[in-house]
Scaffold this active site. Sequence first.
Site, PDB file in Angstrom:
ATOM      1  N   SER A 117       0.760  -1.326  -0.043  1.00 16.24           N
ATOM      2  CA  SER A 117       0.008   0.091   0.090  1.00 16.24           C
ATOM      3  C   SER A 117       0.909   1.224   0.172  1.00 16.24           C
ATOM      4  CB  SER A 117      -0.894  -0.042   1.370  1.00 16.24           C
ATOM      5  OG  SER A 117      -1.641  -1.070   1.317  1.00 16.24           O
ATOM      6  N   HIS A 138      -0.824  -2.518  -7.283  1.00 16.53           N
ATOM      7  CA  HIS A 138      -1.685  -2.332  -6.051  1.00 16.53           C
ATOM      8  C   HIS A 138      -3.181  -2.339  -6.276  1.00 16.53           C
ATOM      9  CE1 HIS A 138      -2.779   0.939  -2.808  1.00 16.53           C
ATOM     10  NE2 HIS A 138      -2.905  -0.285  -2.431  1.00 16.53           N
ATOM     11  N   GLU A 150      -3.691   0.280  -9.190  1.00 16.46           N
ATOM     12  CA  GLU A 150      -2.643   1.291  -9.291  1.00 16.46           C
ATOM     13  C   GLU A 150      -1.263   0.633  -9.654  1.00 16.46           C
ATOM     14  OE1 GLU A 150      -1.981   3.205  -5.371  1.00 16.46           O
ATOM     15  OE2 GLU A 150      -1.740   5.164  -6.443  1.00 16.46           O
ATOM     16  N   ASN A 188      -3.034   6.103  -1.405  1.00 16.02           N
ATOM     17  CA  ASN A 188      -2.840   6.085  -0.073  1.00 16.02           C
ATOM     18  C   ASN A 188      -2.442   7.512   0.612  1.00 16.02           C
ATOM     19  OD1 ASN A 188      -4.212   3.685   1.398  1.00 16.02           O
ATOM     20  ND2 ASN A 188      -2.645   2.622   0.059  1.00 16.02           N
TER      21      ASN A 188
HETATM   22  N1  NAD Z   1      -6.228  -4.560   3.506  1.00 19.02           N
HETATM   23  C1  NAD Z   1      -6.403  -3.844   2.348  1.00 19.02           C
HETATM   24  O1  NAD Z   1      -7.396  -3.232   2.251  1.00 19.02           O
HETATM   25  C2  NAD Z   1      -5.099  -3.702   1.374  1.00 19.02           C
HETATM   26  C3  NAD Z   1      -5.327  -2.826   0.164  1.00 19.02           C
HETATM   27  C4  NAD Z   1      -4.463  -2.647  -0.618  1.00 19.02           C
HETATM   28  C5  NAD Z   1      -3.065  -3.277  -0.458  1.00 19.02           C
HETATM   29  N2  NAD Z   1      -2.876  -3.963   0.811  1.00 19.02           N
HETATM   30  C6  NAD Z   1      -1.576  -4.483   1.064  1.00 19.02           C
HETATM   31  O2  NAD Z   1      -1.666  -5.866   0.599  1.00 19.02           O
HETATM   32  C7  NAD Z   1      -0.596  -6.620   1.595  1.00 19.02           C
HETATM   33  C8  NAD Z   1      -1.259  -7.491   2.412  1.00 19.02           C
HETATM   34  O3  NAD Z   1      -2.345  -7.005   3.137  1.00 19.02           O
HETATM   35  P1  NAD Z   1      -3.584  -7.681   3.833  1.00 19.02           P
HETATM   36  O4  NAD Z   1      -4.548  -6.720   4.215  1.00 19.02           O
HETATM   37  O5  NAD Z   1      -4.160  -8.755   2.834  1.00 19.02           O
HETATM   38  O6  NAD Z   1      -2.732  -8.413   5.189  1.00 19.02           O
HETATM   39  P2  NAD Z   1      -3.393  -9.725   5.840  1.00 19.02           P
HETATM   40  O7  NAD Z   1      -2.626  -9.354   7.342  1.00 19.02           O
HETATM   41  O8  NAD Z   1      -4.829  -9.642   5.814  1.00 19.02           O
HETATM   42  O9  NAD Z   1      -2.516 -10.890   5.377  1.00 19.02           O
HETATM   43  C9  NAD Z   1      -1.116 -10.911   5.324  1.00 19.02           C
HETATM   44  C10 NAD Z   1      -0.882 -12.558   5.135  1.00 19.02           C
HETATM   45  O10 NAD Z   1       0.584 -12.577   4.939  1.00 19.02           O
HETATM   46  C11 NAD Z   1       1.041 -13.732   5.269  1.00 19.02           C
HETATM   47  N3  NAD Z   1       2.567 -13.742   5.538  1.00 19.02           N
HETATM   48  C12 NAD Z   1       3.202 -13.116   6.308  1.00 19.02           C
HETATM   49  N4  NAD Z   1       4.594 -13.411   6.126  1.00 19.02           N
HETATM   50  C13 NAD Z   1       4.497 -14.129   5.027  1.00 19.02           C
HETATM   51  C14 NAD Z   1       5.752 -14.603   4.380  1.00 19.02           C
HETATM   52  N5  NAD Z   1       7.059 -14.434   4.741  1.00 19.02           N
HETATM   53  N6  NAD Z   1       5.223 -15.529   3.252  1.00 19.02           N
HETATM   54  C15 NAD Z   1       4.256 -15.749   3.087  1.00 19.02           C
HETATM   55  N7  NAD Z   1       3.050 -15.173   3.720  1.00 19.02           N
HETATM   56  C16 NAD Z   1       3.346 -14.702   4.770  1.00 19.02           C
HETATM   57  C17 NAD Z   1       0.271 -13.820   6.594  1.00 19.02           C
HETATM   58  O11 NAD Z   1       0.205 -15.052   7.155  1.00 19.02           O
HETATM   59  C18 NAD Z   1      -1.199 -13.313   6.238  1.00 19.02           C
HETATM   60  O12 NAD Z   1      -1.883 -14.277   5.920  1.00 19.02           O
HETATM   61  C19 NAD Z   1       0.033  -5.368   2.399  1.00 19.02           C
HETATM   62  O13 NAD Z   1       1.237  -5.031   1.758  1.00 19.02           O
HETATM   63  C20 NAD Z   1      -1.074  -4.284   2.309  1.00 19.02           C
HETATM   64  O14 NAD Z   1      -0.452  -2.959   2.552  1.00 19.02           O
HETATM   65  C21 NAD Z   1      -3.922  -4.132   1.662  1.00 19.02           C
END
Ligand code: NAD
Length: 298
Positions: A117, A138, A150, A188
């Site tokens: 993000s 993104h 994005e 963001n």
């Molecule tokens: N939540 C949102 O609305 C949103 C929107 C756009 C982008 N993002 C980005 O997407 C990414 C993920 O966010 P999220 O909200 O899905 O997080 P989340 O916490 O829901 O999920 C993250 C997952 O990554 C896994 N993980 C951690 N370390 C790992 C590794 N070494 N290898 C493999 N898997 C691993 C965890 O077990 C978990 O299941 C982040 O970079 C976040 O900034 C999130």
Amino acid sequence: MKIAVIGSGTMGNGIAHTFAQFGFPVNLIDINEQALNNALNTISKNLDRQVAKGSLSEAEKSTTLSNITSFTDLKTGVENVDLIVEAATENLELKLKIFKDLDQFAKPEAILASNTSSISITQIASVTQRGAQVIGMHFMNPVPVMKLVEVIRGYATSDETTSLVMDLSKKLNKIPVEVNDYPGFVANRILMPMINEAIYTLYEGVAGVHEIDQVMKLGMAHPMGPLQLADFIGLDVCLAILKVLHEGFGNPKYAPCPLLVNMVMSGNKGVKSGEGFYNYSNGIKEATVSPKFKKPSN
Ligand SMILES: NC(=O)c1ccc[n+]([C@@H]2O[C@H](COP(=O)([O-])OP(=O)(O)OC[C@H]3O[C@@H](n4cnc5c(N)ncnc54)[C@H](O)[C@@H]3O)[C@@H](O)[C@H]2O)c1
């Protein structure tokens, strides 16, 4: 083209779902087996919803599910794929470690994308030997529904990598928008200060959770209020992004609200933990923060 998605949380399951629905074989990788099982259940439920709406057939649902294979080992999951979309936890050290490993395990010609993000694509690329093939892809939450991708060009990202990712996004029925790599990119950099201001508005006792969200929904035609949106994004993710903006620009206007910091420290992460500004144990119920929040006495 074979795809790997790293991380099967909120975003990873949606990204895997979308690629698989449009015919791409996907390796879905997570270090946490339970997270992988939850992701497959979520994908199946979301596909059922598409079938019920008539936008997908039962046969397409089965094909989508059969396009996804889950892995807990990174090396096995990425060694034969052409594009990797990393969607692991928003943490700089973690992402740098993953990209160092990817550079070692993935085919030399594979493209390495991050769904981060806010973390610098240029910095992520710097730990690899293939900076021209590292890019930000993104997606927005919920991925199967939201149109935007994005596409973030790091300082070293090549034109070839950018056009491949732009074209690929269109094949997923998305609309890609190309932006440069500065803290928070575009989405963001604009969204998070608004969410943070909404949290400050609550923290200062100007209005309650419900009132703040109502003002923005009814008055600004936002489909969801900023506090509810923060719960959906994940309060830990919001905090991580605000820290990147704050450090990246060195401007106090991005300092995360202390209420957000406290909520994340106490494990209230929003929808994914069952409670944030709202309680999600029985769908969206009344706001949870207001009653606990003590108004300033003067
Ligand atoms: N939540 C949102 O609305 C949103 C929107 C756009 C982008 N993002 C980005 O997407 C990414 C993920 O966010 P999220 O909200 O899905 O997080 P989340 O916490 O829901 O999920 C993250 C997952 O990554 C896994 N993980 C951690 N370390 C790992 C590794 N070494 N290898 C493999 N898997 C691993 C965890 O077990 C978990 O299941 C982040 O970079 C976040 O900034 C999130």
